[in-house]
Design a protein around this motif. Structure first.
Motif, short mmCIF file in Angstrom:
data_model
loop_
_atom_site.label_atom_id
_atom_site.label_comp_id
_atom_site.label_asym_id
_atom_site.label_seq_id
_atom_site.Cartn_x
_atom_site.Cartn_y
_atom_site.Cartn_z
N TRP A 98 0.83 -1.20 0.00
CA TRP A 98 0.00 0.00 0.00
C TRP A 98 0.86 1.25 0.00
O TRP A 98 0.61 2.19 -0.76
N ILE A 102 0.89 3.84 -3.15
CA ILE A 102 0.44 5.23 -2.98
C ILE A 102 1.57 6.18 -3.32
O ILE A 102 1.34 7.22 -3.97
N MET A 114 -6.08 7.75 -5.14
CA MET A 114 -5.94 8.40 -3.84
C MET A 114 -4.62 9.14 -3.74
O MET A 114 -4.53 10.18 -3.09
N TRP A 133 -7.59 11.97 3.55
CA TRP A 133 -7.15 10.94 2.61
C TRP A 133 -6.17 9.97 3.27
O TRP A 133 -6.21 8.77 3.01
N THR A 134 -5.34 10.49 4.15
CA THR A 134 -4.41 9.62 4.87
C THR A 134 -5.18 8.66 5.76
O THR A 134 -4.86 7.46 5.82
N LEU A 137 -6.72 5.97 3.61
CA LEU A 137 -5.69 5.01 3.17
C LEU A 137 -5.31 4.06 4.30
O LEU A 137 -5.09 2.87 4.06
N SER A 141 -5.77 0.12 4.07
CA SER A 141 -4.58 -0.72 4.26
C SER A 141 -4.83 -1.78 5.33
O SER A 141 -4.51 -2.96 5.14
#
Length: 167
Positions: A98, A102, A114, A133-134, A137, A141
């Motif tokens: 991931w 990213i 993303m 967004w973090t 994610l 993940s």
């Protein structure tokens, strides 16, 4: 021995270098997958190799004595021996995949990703969007890693019988 030098190079090369090199040779849409694959490959390869080497020598000798087919030896001895190592590698590699994917999306500015959203939030100084967004994610993940591990545990149970089932 044949793949060891290549795996050493992949392990030693920074993720950003792979991404930039891939930008030269590939379309930006395939770079995240390629980068994630390259980052996880050495972990999975080396752990699985260690698992195969840890197969019980006495079980292998017994399989030869009972003249088990190579397929049965693989399925009943090598596979149960390697699966815990493979599972551990996938658990470690899922998070790394991931992160690498990213990073490739951010540097490659992959459309509808993303990573692009993170890059845009950085460019436009949208701190709230960057944190949001973090957080998304991180949740993806963790969920992805859990799904992979659930699937791998089922595979471990399926092949846990080992050589006793073959005899």
């Amino acid at each position: 021995a044949l793949f060891s030098p290549a795996l050493s190079v992949v392990k030693a090369t920074p993720v950003a270098s792979f991404i930039v090199l891939a930008l030269v040779w590939m379309k930006s849409g395939s770079i995240p997958t390629f980068t994630a694959f390259l980052m996880v490959l050495p972990i999975v390869w080396l752990n699985t190799h260690a698992g195969l080497l840890s197969a019980d020598g006495e079980l292998l000798e017994m399989a030869r004595a009972f003249r088990l087919s190579p397929g049965a030896v693989f399925k009943k001895i090598y596979l149960p021996s390697a699966l815990p190592y493979f599972t551990a590698a996938c658990g470690t590699g899922a998070g790394l995949a991931w992160k690498a994917g990213i990073a490739a999306e951010v540097l490659g500015r992959t459309a509808l990703s993303m990573g692009k959203e993170i890059y845009d939030a950085k460019i436009y100084l949208e701190t709230v969007d960057l944190f949001a967004w973090t957080a998304v994610l991180i949740l993806f993940s963790v969920a992805f890693e859990k799904l992979i591990l659930v699937w791998l545990r089922r595979m471990n149970k399926r092949f846990a019988g080992g050589v006793q089932d073959a005899l």
